[in-house]
Design a protein around this motif. Structure first.
Motif, PDB file in Angstrom:
ATOM      1  N   CYS A 116       0.645  -1.145  -0.180  1.00 23.74           N
ATOM      2  CA  CYS A 116       0.311   0.102   0.035  1.00 23.74           C
ATOM      3  C   CYS A 116       1.052   1.592  -0.089  1.00 23.74           C
ATOM      4  CB  CYS A 116      -1.013  -0.127   1.418  1.00 23.74           C
ATOM      5  SG  CYS A 116      -2.203  -1.113   1.327  1.00 23.74           S
ATOM      6  N   LEU A 117       2.184   0.911   0.837  1.00 19.35           N
ATOM      7  CA  LEU A 117       2.638   2.455   1.423  1.00 19.35           C
ATOM      8  C   LEU A 117       3.395   2.582  -0.532  1.00 19.35           C
ATOM      9  CD1 LEU A 117       3.728   2.047   4.857  1.00 19.35           C
ATOM     10  CD2 LEU A 117       1.752   3.055   3.403  1.00 19.35           C
ATOM     11  N   THR A 118       3.035   1.540  -1.483  1.00 19.94           N
ATOM     12  CA  THR A 118       4.194   2.284  -2.702  1.00 19.94           C
ATOM     13  C   THR A 118       3.622   3.072  -3.553  1.00 19.94           C
ATOM     14  OG1 THR A 118       3.175   0.427  -3.823  1.00 19.94           O
ATOM     15  CG2 THR A 118       5.089  -0.197  -2.353  1.00 19.94           C
ATOM     16  N   VAL A 119       2.328   3.346  -3.421  1.00 17.47           N
ATOM     17  CA  VAL A 119       1.252   4.093  -3.584  1.00 17.47           C
ATOM     18  C   VAL A 119       1.337   5.841  -3.021  1.00 17.47           C
ATOM     19  CG1 VAL A 119      -0.682   4.809  -5.048  1.00 17.47           C
ATOM     20  CG2 VAL A 119       0.280   2.552  -4.873  1.00 17.47           C
ATOM     21  N   ARG A 120       2.034   7.154  -3.433  1.00 17.39           N
ATOM     22  CA  ARG A 120       1.557   8.180  -2.802  1.00 17.39           C
ATOM     23  C   ARG A 120       0.334   8.353  -2.519  1.00 17.39           C
ATOM     24  NH1 ARG A 120       5.809  11.071  -6.234  1.00 17.39           N
ATOM     25  NH2 ARG A 120       7.968  10.336  -5.951  1.00 17.39           N
ATOM     26  N   GLY A 121      -0.647   7.857  -2.654  1.00 15.89           N
ATOM     27  CA  GLY A 121      -1.737   8.577  -2.392  1.00 15.89           C
ATOM     28  C   GLY A 121      -2.254   7.237  -1.055  1.00 15.89           C
ATOM     29  N   THR A 122      -1.833   6.575  -1.087  1.00 15.05           N
ATOM     30  CA  THR A 122      -3.451   5.394  -0.241  1.00 15.05           C
ATOM     31  C   THR A 122      -3.554   6.089   0.701  1.00 15.05           C
ATOM     32  OG1 THR A 122      -2.398   3.297   0.853  1.00 15.05           O
ATOM     33  CG2 THR A 122      -1.053   4.792   1.270  1.00 15.05           C
ATOM     34  N   SER A 123      -4.971   5.402   0.762  1.00 18.90           N
ATOM     35  CA  SER A 123      -5.651   5.357   1.960  1.00 18.90           C
ATOM     36  C   SER A 123      -5.344   5.025   3.466  1.00 18.90           C
ATOM     37  CB  SER A 123      -6.802   5.429   1.890  1.00 18.90           C
ATOM     38  OG  SER A 123      -7.062   4.317   1.847  1.00 18.90           O
ATOM     39  N   GLN A 124      -3.792   3.853   3.399  1.00 15.44           N
ATOM     40  CA  GLN A 124      -3.732   3.426   4.683  1.00 15.44           C
ATOM     41  C   GLN A 124      -1.997   3.363   5.225  1.00 15.44           C
ATOM     42  OE1 GLN A 124      -6.416   0.389   5.210  1.00 15.44           O
ATOM     43  NE2 GLN A 124      -7.043   1.807   3.877  1.00 15.44           N
ATOM     44  N   ARG A 125      -1.945   4.353   5.102  1.00 15.94           N
ATOM     45  CA  ARG A 125      -0.575   4.981   6.145  1.00 15.94           C
ATOM     46  C   ARG A 125      -1.413   5.248   8.096  1.00 15.94           C
ATOM     47  NH1 ARG A 125       3.834   7.719   3.287  1.00 15.94           N
ATOM     48  NH2 ARG A 125       2.750   7.909   0.857  1.00 15.94           N
ATOM     49  N   PRO A 126      -2.200   5.583   8.203  1.00 13.68           N
ATOM     50  CA  PRO A 126      -2.270   5.578   9.456  1.00 13.68           C
ATOM     51  C   PRO A 126      -2.317   3.792  10.274  1.00 13.68           C
ATOM     52  CG  PRO A 126      -3.777   7.108   9.091  1.00 13.68           C
ATOM     53  CD  PRO A 126      -3.510   6.395   7.352  1.00 13.68           C
ATOM     54  N   VAL A 127      -2.745   3.005   9.362  1.00 13.98           N
ATOM     55  CA  VAL A 127      -3.028   2.188   9.199  1.00 13.98           C
ATOM     56  C   VAL A 127      -1.678   0.652   9.303  1.00 13.98           C
ATOM     57  CG1 VAL A 127      -4.092  -0.090   8.789  1.00 13.98           C
ATOM     58  CG2 VAL A 127      -5.323   1.802   8.329  1.00 13.98           C
ATOM     59  N   ALA A 128      -0.879   1.420   8.671  1.00 13.08           N
ATOM     60  CA  ALA A 128       0.223   1.000   8.422  1.00 13.08           C
ATOM     61  C   ALA A 128       1.428   1.371   9.515  1.00 13.08           C
ATOM     62  CB  ALA A 128       1.391   1.256   7.401  1.00 13.08           C
ATOM     63  N   LEU A 129       0.963   2.643  10.058  1.00 10.78           N
ATOM     64  CA  LEU A 129       1.589   3.037  11.362  1.00 10.78           C
ATOM     65  C   LEU A 129       1.000   2.135  12.532  1.00 10.78           C
ATOM     66  CD1 LEU A 129       3.691   5.054  12.643  1.00 10.78           C
ATOM     67  CD2 LEU A 129       1.832   6.293  13.303  1.00 10.78           C
ATOM     68  N   LEU A 130      -0.337   1.691  12.739  1.00 10.24           N
ATOM     69  CA  LEU A 130      -0.794   1.133  13.191  1.00 10.24           C
ATOM     70  C   LEU A 130       0.125  -0.279  13.792  1.00 10.24           C
ATOM     71  CD1 LEU A 130      -4.391   2.393  14.565  1.00 10.24           C
ATOM     72  CD2 LEU A 130      -2.488   2.543  15.436  1.00 10.24           C
ATOM     73  N   ILE A 131       0.047  -1.106  12.497  1.00  8.59           N
ATOM     74  CA  ILE A 131       0.361  -1.969  12.485  1.00  8.59           C
ATOM     75  C   ILE A 131       2.135  -2.159  13.222  1.00  8.59           C
ATOM     76  CG2 ILE A 131       1.058  -3.909  10.252  1.00  8.59           C
ATOM     77  CD1 ILE A 131      -1.200  -3.471   9.111  1.00  8.59           C
TER      78      ILE A 131
END
Length: 451
Positions: free
Chosen positions: A339-354
């Motif tokens: 997900c984070l390979t795409v700059r426009g992903t909506s999941q940045r906060p989710v990745a931080l929690l993981i």
């Protein structure tokens, strides 16, 4: 949309030599962290919680001996995997070292390959190296355990399949299908693919690969699908979300069940277990019904949507499962990194929690695992924090996925458009159609109203 030739500075090939500092930092971090993991695995450094290699040299190696005879270990209830897992268990036997060392080498290769794929993707136009950083930093936070489970290999395979889906849907489908016959969950990567010819190709290849590999293994070996009969008798694994009420009740003296090894993992058996199991199953069903509703009502997609949906589906799968083994976190790391390979992903906060959940997982296993088994209040507190992070990540992932795919803002009543210049013929494009399709999706991130 203007597509630059592959040899021009703006192309993906021309960008490969630019972020040398970032590439050097990524490489140095990967080497340093993986060196520490090797030192911990080999006993040069003392690992917290003791030896975590027993799954490889004792369980996997025993399965390897049985699989070599042409049969699955169907009389061993710890075998809980689809038939494709046999290919992974047999793989270390092809290398010249001991089974344990060969397994470590294969995990190291898979780890490095996943990092390389994320870096290569991050260097493309419209992409980012954040996904590569997520993988390089988060994987070692799980400790040496992660090189002693075959989940790292399956995650690397799934990661490759997801990254291939946009440009080469057939290849992506094939890789996800192969991952699915090993561990089921990689097939969740297909849930967010947009309808159309490319999706039909990916789904068809995934189904054909999973079915054909499963059929060949079932035809050539005995007991390929006997693992399915073991699921009905499972309890609640001590690290799962569903185990938390039982831990709290046990601490309060209100639960008289037992914790014991059951089907290859420590599980809680006794009062309320069947009720909690049904609640968890209902949560799984409701979660995936919501995902189907999202899929049929989503009105706006970009290059991140497919990956964001895959992460959301995987989080639903994990938090509603009766089992959350520590190696499940590498599944989430891998898909979050994509997900984070795409700059426009909506999941940045989710990745931080993981990412935050990873060191907590290392603390609860193996460091405090004995205390977890005894429902020690401090250990259960750590487990609760980890599971609450995953629950929050699942809810937040769904909310952000839903909002990111709602209809774009309506155009003003009067719109004056510039005269569109004539496009060159398809044969004059210096890039493959898959690259053009990906770039079109990436362009849509910055200009959603025009999509």
């Amino acid at each position: 949309m203007e597509l630059a030739p592959a040899t021009e500075p703006g192309s993906s090939r021309g960008r490969l030599g630019r972020p040398l500092g970032a590439l050097a930092a990524l490489g140095a971090t990967w080497v340093a962290t993986r060196t520490v993991l090797v030192l911990l695995m080999t006993g040069v450094l003392k690992a917290p919680g003791g030896d975590v290699t027993a799954d490889v040299w004792m369980i996997y190696h025993a399965w390897y001996g049985v699989l070599q005879t042409g049969t699955f270990p169907f009389d061993d209830v710890t075998w809980q995997y689809p038939p494709g897992a046999a290919l992974v268990i047999l793989l270390p036997g092809l290398l010249p070292w001991s089974y344990l060392v060969s397994f470590w080498v294969i995990c190291g290769i898979a780890d490095a390959a996943a990092a390389a794929l994320l870096i290569r993707t991050g260097l493309r136009k419209g992409r980012a190296l954040t996904g590569a950083w997520m993988w390089v930093v988060a994987v070692p936070l799980l400790g040496p355990m992660i090189y002693n489970r075959f989940d790292l290999l399956v995650t690397a395979l799934t990661l490759a399949g997801l990254l291939a889906l946009i440009r080469r849907p057939a290849v992506g489908g094939l890789l996800l299908g192969l991952g699915g016959i090993v561990k089921i969950w990689p097939l969740l990567g297909l849930i967010g693919t947009p309808s159309g010819r490319r999706t039909r190709r990916a789904w068809t290849l995934a189904a054909a690969t999973a079915v054909s590999v499963g059929f060949l293994l079932a035809a050539g070996m005995n007991g390929a699908f006997d693992f399915l009969t073991f699921q009905a008798g499972r309890g609640i694994e001590v690290e799962s979300v569903g185990a938390l009420p039982l831990h709290f009740a046990r601490i309060a003296g209100a639960w008289d069940g037992k914790v014991t090894m059951n089907y290859g993992s420590p599980e809680m058996l006794g009062p309320w277990v069947s009720v909690i199991s049904k609640v968890m199953l209902a949560g799984t069903v409701l979660g995936f019904l919501w995902l189907l509703l999202w899929r049929f009502t989503a009105r706006r997609r970009n290059a991140a949507t497919m990956y964001d949906a895959a992460l959301c589906a995987l989080l639903v799968f994990v938090v509603t499962s009766r089992v959350i083994s520590p190696q499940y976190l590498v599944w989430l790391i891998g898909v979050a990194a994509v997900c984070l390979t795409v700059r426009g992903t909506s999941q940045r906060p989710v990745a931080l929690l993981i990412l935050i959940a990873c060191p907590l997982t290392l603390v609860e296993f193996p460091t405090m695992f004995t205390q977890i088994l005894a429902s020690d209040p401090w250990a259960v507190t750590v487990l609760t924090l980890r599971n609450l992070l995953l629950l929050t990540a699942a809810v937040l992932s769904g909310v952000r996925l839903w909002r990111s795919t709602r209809a774009a803002a309506a155009l003003p009543p009067t719109v004056v458009l510039d005269k569109t210049p004539a496009l060159p013929s398809a044969s004059s494009y210096p890039v493959r159609p898959g690259i053009a399709y990906e770039q079109d999706l990436l362009d849509g991130i910055d200009h959603p109203a025009g999509r």
